[in-house]
Write an enzyme that holds these catalytic residues in place. Structure first.
Site, mmCIF file in Angstrom:
data_model
loop_
_atom_site.group_PDB
_atom_site.id
_atom_site.type_symbol
_atom_site.label_atom_id
_atom_site.label_comp_id
_atom_site.label_asym_id
_atom_site.label_seq_id
_atom_site.Cartn_x
_atom_site.Cartn_y
_atom_site.Cartn_z
ATOM 1 N N ASN A 69 8.742 -20.892 39.177
ATOM 2 C CA ASN A 69 9.020 -20.507 37.786
ATOM 3 C C ASN A 69 10.531 -20.599 37.583
ATOM 4 O O ASN A 69 11.269 -19.751 38.077
ATOM 5 C CB ASN A 69 8.524 -19.073 37.558
ATOM 6 C CG ASN A 69 8.956 -18.526 36.209
ATOM 7 O OD1 ASN A 69 9.363 -19.266 35.318
ATOM 8 N ND2 ASN A 69 8.874 -17.211 36.070
ATOM 9 N N TRP A 70 10.953 -21.627 36.866
ATOM 10 C CA TRP A 70 12.397 -21.841 36.700
ATOM 11 C C TRP A 70 13.012 -20.964 35.617
ATOM 12 O O TRP A 70 14.231 -20.979 35.433
ATOM 13 C CB TRP A 70 12.665 -23.328 36.423
ATOM 14 C CG TRP A 70 12.776 -24.131 37.688
ATOM 15 C CD1 TRP A 70 12.275 -23.809 38.919
ATOM 16 C CD2 TRP A 70 13.442 -25.392 37.850
ATOM 17 N NE1 TRP A 70 12.585 -24.790 39.837
ATOM 18 C CE2 TRP A 70 13.302 -25.779 39.203
ATOM 19 C CE3 TRP A 70 14.127 -26.245 36.980
ATOM 20 C CZ2 TRP A 70 13.834 -26.958 39.706
ATOM 21 C CZ3 TRP A 70 14.644 -27.429 37.481
ATOM 22 C CH2 TRP A 70 14.506 -27.777 38.832
ATOM 23 N N LYS A 71 12.174 -20.278 34.868
ATOM 24 C CA LYS A 71 12.683 -19.403 33.789
ATOM 25 C C LYS A 71 13.650 -20.193 32.900
ATOM 26 O O LYS A 71 13.428 -21.377 32.662
ATOM 27 C CB LYS A 71 13.338 -18.150 34.386
ATOM 28 C CG LYS A 71 12.475 -17.484 35.451
ATOM 29 C CD LYS A 71 12.987 -16.141 35.864
ATOM 30 C CE LYS A 71 12.173 -15.630 37.033
ATOM 31 N NZ LYS A 71 12.347 -14.221 37.284
ATOM 32 N N HIS A 129 4.184 -13.271 31.789
ATOM 33 C CA HIS A 129 5.200 -12.879 32.775
ATOM 34 C C HIS A 129 5.829 -11.556 32.322
ATOM 35 O O HIS A 129 6.004 -11.318 31.130
ATOM 36 C CB HIS A 129 6.267 -13.973 32.892
ATOM 37 C CG HIS A 129 7.186 -13.762 34.045
ATOM 38 N ND1 HIS A 129 8.225 -12.862 34.002
ATOM 39 C CD2 HIS A 129 7.212 -14.303 35.286
ATOM 40 C CE1 HIS A 129 8.854 -12.871 35.169
ATOM 41 N NE2 HIS A 129 8.252 -13.740 35.963
ATOM 42 N N GLU A 175 8.747 -10.584 32.228
ATOM 43 C CA GLU A 175 9.938 -10.732 31.374
ATOM 44 C C GLU A 175 9.528 -10.951 29.928
ATOM 45 O O GLU A 175 10.202 -10.479 29.005
ATOM 46 C CB GLU A 175 10.820 -11.875 31.904
ATOM 47 C CG GLU A 175 11.526 -11.451 33.192
ATOM 48 C CD GLU A 175 11.886 -12.580 34.138
ATOM 49 O OE1 GLU A 175 11.836 -13.756 33.738
ATOM 50 O OE2 GLU A 175 12.194 -12.274 35.306
ATOM 51 N N GLU A 206 2.808 -9.562 40.348
ATOM 52 C CA GLU A 206 4.267 -9.545 40.475
ATOM 53 C C GLU A 206 4.786 -8.136 40.158
ATOM 54 O O GLU A 206 4.948 -7.780 38.981
ATOM 55 C CB GLU A 206 4.891 -10.523 39.478
ATOM 56 C CG GLU A 206 4.485 -11.955 39.697
ATOM 57 C CD GLU A 206 5.536 -12.897 39.122
ATOM 58 O OE1 GLU A 206 6.117 -13.653 39.899
ATOM 59 O OE2 GLU A 206 5.792 -12.836 37.910
ATOM 60 N N GLY A 261 13.396 -10.758 41.339
ATOM 61 C CA GLY A 261 14.831 -11.032 41.294
ATOM 62 C C GLY A 261 15.699 -9.971 41.937
ATOM 63 O O GLY A 261 16.917 -9.967 41.754
ATOM 64 N N SER A 265 10.618 -11.952 44.668
ATOM 65 C CA SER A 265 11.566 -12.130 45.776
ATOM 66 C C SER A 265 10.960 -12.817 46.996
ATOM 67 O O SER A 265 11.393 -12.569 48.127
ATOM 68 C CB SER A 265 12.217 -10.795 46.166
ATOM 69 O OG SER A 265 12.981 -10.305 45.081
ATOM 70 N N GLY A 270 10.481 -17.372 41.751
ATOM 71 C CA GLY A 270 11.535 -17.601 40.772
ATOM 72 C C GLY A 270 12.758 -18.219 41.421
ATOM 73 O O GLY A 270 12.850 -19.434 41.623
ATOM 74 N N GLY A 271 13.722 -17.374 41.776
ATOM 75 C CA GLY A 271 15.020 -17.844 42.267
ATOM 76 C C GLY A 271 14.928 -18.859 43.400
ATOM 77 O O GLY A 271 15.681 -19.848 43.424
HETATM 78 C C1 PEP Z 1 9.231 -14.473 38.951
HETATM 79 O O1 PEP Z 1 9.979 -14.153 38.055
HETATM 80 O O2 PEP Z 1 8.118 -14.940 38.700
HETATM 81 C C2 PEP Z 1 9.700 -14.274 40.316
HETATM 82 C C3 PEP Z 1 8.807 -14.116 41.252
HETATM 83 O O3 PEP Z 1 11.050 -14.259 40.499
HETATM 84 P P1 PEP Z 1 11.833 -14.095 41.905
HETATM 85 O O4 PEP Z 1 11.105 -14.947 42.907
HETATM 86 O O5 PEP Z 1 13.202 -14.578 41.620
HETATM 87 O O6 PEP Z 1 11.753 -12.657 42.257
#
Ligand code: PEP
Length: 248
Positions: A10-12, A93, A95, A163, A169, A208, A229-230
């Site tokens: 997920n590149w957001k 999500h 967010e 999640e 994050g 994470s 994500g990251g």
């Molecule tokens: C996400 O936002 O879907 C996510 C899992 O982010 P991260 O891996 O950066 O925690």
């Protein structure tokens, strides 16, 4: 039988045209590990080019509207993201639940619209830290799942991502035993919502996940993959997660 692992990036709101080369590198690693399903969900501006550049690789979206068309400034329909080249989309999500105040009912309507357009859906659920501390995590997550669960759901197009909001994050990851408890609760709830097909629905863990912890997380019962994500933004970081899934 264990489900085929599914690793989704997920590149957001990250990624300009320059980063299309990262998607190409990730697609190459995915091609070398074809016992795993791998996808990247870039920002909507990159979907068409990413899909055109990588015809054998799965590109997804991060959201879509529940309506087919109309007066919804700034929004994209499921047909639009499909035409751009997405084969599925993330929905609900945390967010978006927080920033855009998305409700379970909207997420359910989006999932049904996505299915009608012939796309896959990944519905995200997860508790806040306060909810976990209050001992409410399982009830909150199962309530979100029930409220956002689409009619006529099938494993062929529906995926769930657990999640925990406090793990996204932050570099913090729940204990494996907590992940196991939650994924079992989600599986059980899926059984009540859809009967026999529940075992084939993939339940991803997100929050994470990285190359250092992916093997442990992916070995937890009922963890069928990861939403990342990251650590999905470069092949250097995402590659080890794909490889951990291939070895799981
Ligand atoms: C996400 O936002 O879907 C996510 C899992 O982010 P991260 O891996 O950066 O925690």
């Amino acid at each position: 039988m264990a489900n085929r692992k599914y690793i989704v990036g997920n590149w957001k709101m990250n990624g300009m045209r320059e980063q299309l080369s990262d998607i190409k590198e990730i697609a190459e690693i995915a091609g070398q590990n074809n016992q795993v399903d791998v996808a990247i969900c870039p920002p909507a501006t990159l979907i068409a080019q990413a899909a055109d550049n990588n015809p054998d690789f799965m590109i997804g979206a991060q959201d879509c509207h529940f309506a087919a068309k109309g007066a919804h400034t700034g929004c994209l329909s499921a047909d639009m993201i499909r035409e751009a080249g997405a084969i599925m989309t993330i929905l609900g999500h945390s967010e978006r639940r927080a920033d855009q105040h998305e409700t379970d009912a909207e997420i359910k309507a989006k999932a049904e619209a996505v299915h009608a357009a012939g796309l896959g859906a990944i519905i995200c659920v997860g508790e806040t830290e306060e909810e976990r501390d209050a001992g409410q995590a399982v009830d909150i997550v199962c309530g979100q799942l029930e409220g956002s669960f689409p009619d006529k759901a099938e494993a062929a197009w529906l995926t769930i991502a657990y999640e925990p909001v406090w793990a996204i994050g932050t570099g913090r990851v729940p204990e494996a035993s907590d992940v196991e408890e939650m994924h079992a609760a989600i599986r059980n709830k899926l059984g009540k919502l859809m009967g026999d097909g529940a075992d084939a629905v993939r339940i991803l863990y997100g929050g994470s996940m990285n190359g250092g912890n992916a093997s442990e997380l992916l070995a937890v019962p009922n963890v069928d993959g990861g939403l990342v994500g990251g650590a999905s933004l470069t092949a250097e970081k995402f590659g080890p997660i794909i490889e951990a899934a291939a070895a799981a």
